[in-house]
Design a protein around this motif. Structure first.
Motif, PDB file in Angstrom:
ATOM      1  N   GLY A 492       8.202  16.250  12.915  1.00 40.52           N
ATOM      2  CA  GLY A 492       9.187  16.126  11.846  1.00 40.52           C
ATOM      3  C   GLY A 492       9.013  17.211  10.804  1.00 40.52           C
ATOM      4  N   GLY A 493       9.630  17.010   9.648  1.00 43.81           N
ATOM      5  CA  GLY A 493       9.622  18.038   8.618  1.00 43.81           C
ATOM      6  C   GLY A 493       8.933  17.643   7.332  1.00 43.81           C
ATOM      7  N   SER A 494       8.244  16.482   7.316  1.00 48.00           N
ATOM      8  CA  SER A 494       7.601  16.058   6.068  1.00 48.00           C
ATOM      9  C   SER A 494       6.384  16.900   5.733  1.00 48.00           C
ATOM     10  N   LYS A 495       5.790  17.548   6.741  1.00 44.14           N
ATOM     11  CA  LYS A 495       4.661  18.465   6.514  1.00 44.14           C
ATOM     12  C   LYS A 495       4.868  19.679   7.416  1.00 44.14           C
ATOM     13  N   ILE A 496       4.999  20.825   6.805  1.00 46.94           N
ATOM     14  CA  ILE A 496       5.280  22.065   7.544  1.00 46.94           C
ATOM     15  C   ILE A 496       4.115  23.017   7.359  1.00 46.94           C
ATOM     16  N   TRP A 497       3.771  23.711   8.434  1.00 50.72           N
ATOM     17  CA  TRP A 497       2.757  24.764   8.350  1.00 50.72           C
ATOM     18  C   TRP A 497       3.194  25.939   9.213  1.00 50.72           C
ATOM     19  N   GLN A 498       2.567  27.090   8.969  1.00 52.10           N
ATOM     20  CA  GLN A 498       2.956  28.304   9.700  1.00 52.10           C
ATOM     21  C   GLN A 498       2.831  28.101  11.203  1.00 52.10           C
ATOM     22  N   TRP A 499       3.852  28.520  11.904  1.00 54.47           N
ATOM     23  CA  TRP A 499       3.973  28.526  13.356  1.00 54.47           C
ATOM     24  C   TRP A 499       4.158  27.131  13.961  1.00 54.47           C
ATOM     25  N   LYS A 500       4.289  26.107  13.115  1.00 58.04           N
ATOM     26  CA  LYS A 500       4.737  24.820  13.638  1.00 58.04           C
ATOM     27  C   LYS A 500       6.162  25.001  14.134  1.00 58.04           C
ATOM     28  N   GLY A 501       6.464  24.520  15.307  1.00 58.81           N
ATOM     29  CA  GLY A 501       7.788  24.713  15.886  1.00 58.81           C
ATOM     30  C   GLY A 501       7.989  26.081  16.493  1.00 58.81           C
ATOM     31  N   GLY A 502       6.929  26.913  16.475  1.00 57.63           N
ATOM     32  CA  GLY A 502       7.017  28.233  17.110  1.00 57.63           C
ATOM     33  C   GLY A 502       7.616  29.317  16.243  1.00 57.63           C
ATOM     34  N   VAL A 503       7.845  29.054  14.962  1.00 53.94           N
ATOM     35  CA  VAL A 503       8.389  30.074  14.069  1.00 53.94           C
ATOM     36  C   VAL A 503       7.395  30.336  12.943  1.00 53.94           C
ATOM     37  N   LYS A 504       7.429  31.547  12.428  1.00 55.99           N
ATOM     38  CA  LYS A 504       6.396  31.996  11.506  1.00 55.99           C
ATOM     39  C   LYS A 504       6.256  31.093  10.278  1.00 55.99           C
ATOM     40  N   ASN A 505       7.345  30.739   9.656  1.00 52.95           N
ATOM     41  CA  ASN A 505       7.278  29.920   8.452  1.00 52.95           C
ATOM     42  C   ASN A 505       7.233  28.423   8.737  1.00 52.95           C
ATOM     43  N   GLY A 506       7.247  28.064  10.012  1.00 55.93           N
ATOM     44  CA  GLY A 506       7.165  26.670  10.410  1.00 55.93           C
ATOM     45  C   GLY A 506       8.499  25.957  10.361  1.00 55.93           C
ATOM     46  N   SER A 507       8.630  24.953  11.175  1.00 53.01           N
ATOM     47  CA  SER A 507       9.852  24.148  11.183  1.00 53.01           C
ATOM     48  C   SER A 507       9.515  22.746  11.654  1.00 53.01           C
ATOM     49  N   GLY A 508      10.411  21.811  11.400  1.00 51.18           N
ATOM     50  CA  GLY A 508      10.222  20.462  11.886  1.00 51.18           C
ATOM     51  C   GLY A 508      10.273  20.414  13.408  1.00 51.18           C
ATOM     52  N   THR A 509       9.566  19.461  13.979  1.00 50.11           N
ATOM     53  CA  THR A 509       9.549  19.309  15.439  1.00 50.11           C
ATOM     54  C   THR A 509       9.996  17.892  15.796  1.00 50.11           C
TER      55      THR A 509
END
Length: 535
Positions: A492-509
Motif C-alpha cells: 500500500g501507500g501508507s509507508k513509502i521508501w525508495q525503490w518500493k514498487g520498483g521506482v526510485k522515489n517509491g510507490s504503493g504496492t
C-alpha cells in the motif's frame, strides 16, 4: 575435554561425510534421495551416535546448504550457498522492506527489492524448498526414534532419555520452519512423521489451520524440551518454544483474523520473569561480535544460529553472506574482520532517518558507514548509493581477531530477550489485559539506555514509535517484513521508501503482496496446491 555442540553440529558432522537428502513431503521440490538406503535408515541408526548426528544435521541446515559447506547441496538444483536457510530468510525478510536493498542483478533479486516478485522467483522457491527440506528431515528423524524403533534396536535407557529431548528439539525446528512458511506463503501443506513416506500429494491447509498446528506443537513440547538455559549452547530449550509462541500470538490477527495480544503478553512476561535469560548490560555491539557466544551476549540470545570459522567449511550462506555482502566501496574489509567484500547490501535512506543523526554517536545502534556513500539511492545497482551497515562484525568484542577472516565466527541472534521486551510493550499497547504500561515503558527505556538513545515518556510510547524502535533495535535480524505487515505498512501507500514498487522515489504496492506466491515449480510438482490470490 568437553566437546561443544558447535563442533558436534558442524565439524564432526562434516568429517563423518554424511550425505543426505530426503524425498520431499511436497511431492518433489527437487529434493531427492541420494543415499536413502544408508542414511536415516534402520541400518544407520544401529550406531548409538547416529541420533545426535541427525539432530546436528537439522541445526546445521539453518546455516549451510549442504554437507560440506556449499558442497554436496541438500536440495537438487540449488547451490549450497544459495540455499542457506539464514541467507534466504535475510533475502525474504529484509530486501523487500525499508531497511535494506541489494545491488546484485541476480534473476529475482531486483524484483524482491521492489516488491515485484512472481511465482517463478528463484529465491522464493529457495526458501520454500529449504523450509520443507528441514521439515522432511525432522519428520524422518521422528519416525526413526519412536519407542518401538528404539526398543527394536536395543537402545539403552540413558540414550532413550536423551532421545526424548532430541525429538522435542526436532519438533521445535519443524515448527520454526512452519512459522516461516505460514508467515511468507500463508496456506501450505502440513506433513508430520505420521504421514506416508514417498510420493504423494499432501493436503494444503489454511493459514489458520497451520497456526493451530504450530500452537499445539509448541505448547506440547514444553513437556519434553530441556529446561530454560539447561541445554548446550546453540540448542533450543523451553524458552525458545515460548518465544516462538509469543511471536505467533503477536501476529495472530494477520495469520488467523483474531488477535491474541493478551496471550502474547502473558508468554512474554513468563520469559522475562522466569526464564533465566538476562538483558546484556554490555555495549550493544557485543551482541553481534565474533565472540558473541561467550562475551555476555549468550545470556540475552535465546536462540542463536551458530557460526564458527574453523568448523564450517567454505560457505556463501549464513553470516558469511551477511558480512561479505555488506562490505564494499571504500570500506576496509579488515575492519570488519573479513578478507574482502561483495558490494551488495546497504540501508535505504528511510531507515537511516530513524536515527537522529546517522553520523553521530547519539544512538549506538546506528552503525552506518558513510565515507564515499550517498544517503540517496539513485541507482540501487551501485554499492556506494546508500549507507553501508557495520552491525555484524567478525572481530571479537575486545578488538582481537577471530579465528579466520574468510568464514566468520559470529553467531546470528535469531531470538533475543530485547525482542521479548518489545513484544510485551506492543501487546500491551494493543490492549493486552495483563499488560502494564509502566512496565512496558521500563523495558523500552532499558533497551534505549544501552544504546545511549535517551529515555522516552509514556506519551511517546505509541505503536508508531514501537515500529521504529523495533527497526532500530532489531534491524537486519530477519524481522522487518513481518513487523511491517503487522503494522499495516508493508504494502500500500501508507509507508513509502525508495525503490518500493520498483521506482526510485517509491510507490504503493498491491495488498496481495503481503503474501508471497506459492512457487510455480512447487505447484507443477503438486498440482493440488492453490496459488495465493493476485498471482
Amino acid at each position: 575435554m568437553k566437546i561443544s555442540f558447535k563442533y558436534i553440529s558442524y565439524f564432526l558432522l562434516f568429517i563423518l561425510g554424511l550425505n543426505m537428502t530426503l524425498t520431499s513431503c511436497t511431492s518433489d521440490l527437487d529434493v531427492t534421495p541420494k543415499d536413502d538406503d544408508e542414511f536415516l535408515s534402520d541400518t544407520f541408526f544401529q550406531d548409538p551416535a547416529s541420533y545426535k548426528q541427525v539432530l546436528a544435521k537439522l541445526y546445521a541446515g539453518l546455516y549451510v546448504g549442504g554437507n560440506d559447506g556449499d558442497g554436496s547441496p541438500d536440495i537438487f538444483g540449488l547451490g549450497g550457498d544459495f540455499s542457506s536457510y539464514l541467507r534466504l530468510l535475510f533475502v525474504s525478510q529484509e530486501f523487500p522492506t525499508d531497511e535494506s536493498i541489494i545491488a546484485w542483478a541476480d534473476d529475482g533479486l531486483p524484483a524482491i527489492n521492489g516488491q515485484q516478485w512472481s511465482p517463478s522467483n528463484q529465491f522464493l522457491y529457495g526458501i520454500f524448498s529449504r523450509a520443507f527440506y528441514e521439515i522432511s528431515v525432522a519428520n524422518e528423524f521422528l519416525r526413526q526414534t519412536t519407542d518401538e524403533k528404539l526398543t527394536e534396536r536395543g537402545v539403552d535407557a540413558s540414550l532413550k532419555a536423551e532421545i526424548v529431548k532430541f525429538r522435542a528439539e526436532a519438533r521445535f525446528l519443524r515448527a520454526f520452519s512452519y512459522v516461516n512458511l505460514m508467515d511468507l506463503f500463508g496456506n501450505v501443506p502440513i506433513t508430520t512423521e505420521k504421514d506416508p513416506v514417498g510420493f504423494y500429494y499432501p493436503e494444503q491447509k489454511t493459514r489458520a489451520e497451520v497456526f493451530a498446528f504450530i500452537e499445539s506443537e509448541l505448547k506440547d513440547m514444553d513437556n519434553t524440551l530441556v529446561a530454560s538455559k539447561a541445554n548446550e549452547y546453540g540448542r533450543v530449550d523451553k524458552t525458545a518454544a515460548k518465544f516462538l509462541l509469543a511471536q505467533i500470538y503477536l501476529n495472530a490477527k494477520v495469520y488467523t483474523g483474531t488477535e491474541r495480544n493478551n496471550d502474547a503478553a502473558i508468554v512474554c512476561n513468563d520469559i522475562i520473569t522466569g526464564s533465566g535469560y538476562t538483558f546484556m548490560d554490555k555495549p550493544y555491539r557485543f551482541l553481534f561480535s565474533a565472540d558473541n557466544n561467550r562475551n555476555g551476549a549468550q545470556n540475552e540470545v535465546i536462540f542463536p544460529i551458530v557460526g564458527d570459522g574453523n568448523a564450517i567449511r567454505a560457505t556463501g550462506g549464513g553470516m558469511s553472506f551477511i558480512l561479505h555482502a555488506s562490505i564494499g566501496g571504500s570500506m576496509n574489509a579488515a575492519d570488519q574482520g573479513m578478507n574482502g567484500g561483495w558490494s551488495g547490501i546497504r540501508a535505504r535512506p528511510e531507515f537511516v532517518q530513524l536515527f537522529p543523526d546517522a553520523t553521530a554517536t547519539s544512538d549506538k545502534r546506528g552503525t552506518f558507514y558513510t565515507n564515499g556513500q550517498t544517503l540517496d539511492i539513485a541507482d540501487y545497482g551501485v554499492f556506494t548509493n546508500g549507507y553501508a551497515v557495520r552491525k555484524f562484525t567478525n572481530v571479537n568484542s575486545d578488538g582481537s581477531a577471530a579465528q579466520r577472516n574468510d568464514i566468520p565466527d559470529t553467531d546470528f541472534p535469531m531470538y533475543r530477550l530485547s525482542d521479548v521486551y518489545l513484544m510485551y510493550a506492543e501487546a500491551t499497547l494493543r490492549g493486552a489485559s495483563s499488560g502494564n504500561i509502566a512496565t512496558a515503558l521500563g523495558y523500552v527505556n532499558k533497551i534505549r539506555a544501552r544504546a545511549s538513545a535517551g529515555a522516552i515518556t509514556t506519551s511517546d510510547l505509541t505503536l508508531d514509535f514501537l515500529l521504529d524502535e523495533r527497526g532500530r533495535e532489531l534491524f537486519w535480524e530477519c524481522h522487518r517484513r513481518t513487523d511491517l505487515i503487522r503494522f499495516g505498512k508493508f504494502t500500500g501507500g501508507s509507508k513509502i521508501w525508495q525503490w518500493k514498487g520498483g521506482v526510485k522515489n517509491g510507490s504503493g504496492t498491491e495488498e496481495f503482496r503481503n503474501l508471497m506466491p506459492i512457487p510455480s515449480k512447487t505447484i507443477q510438482a503438486n498440482p493440488t496446491l492453490k496459488q495465493n490470490p493476485g498471482y
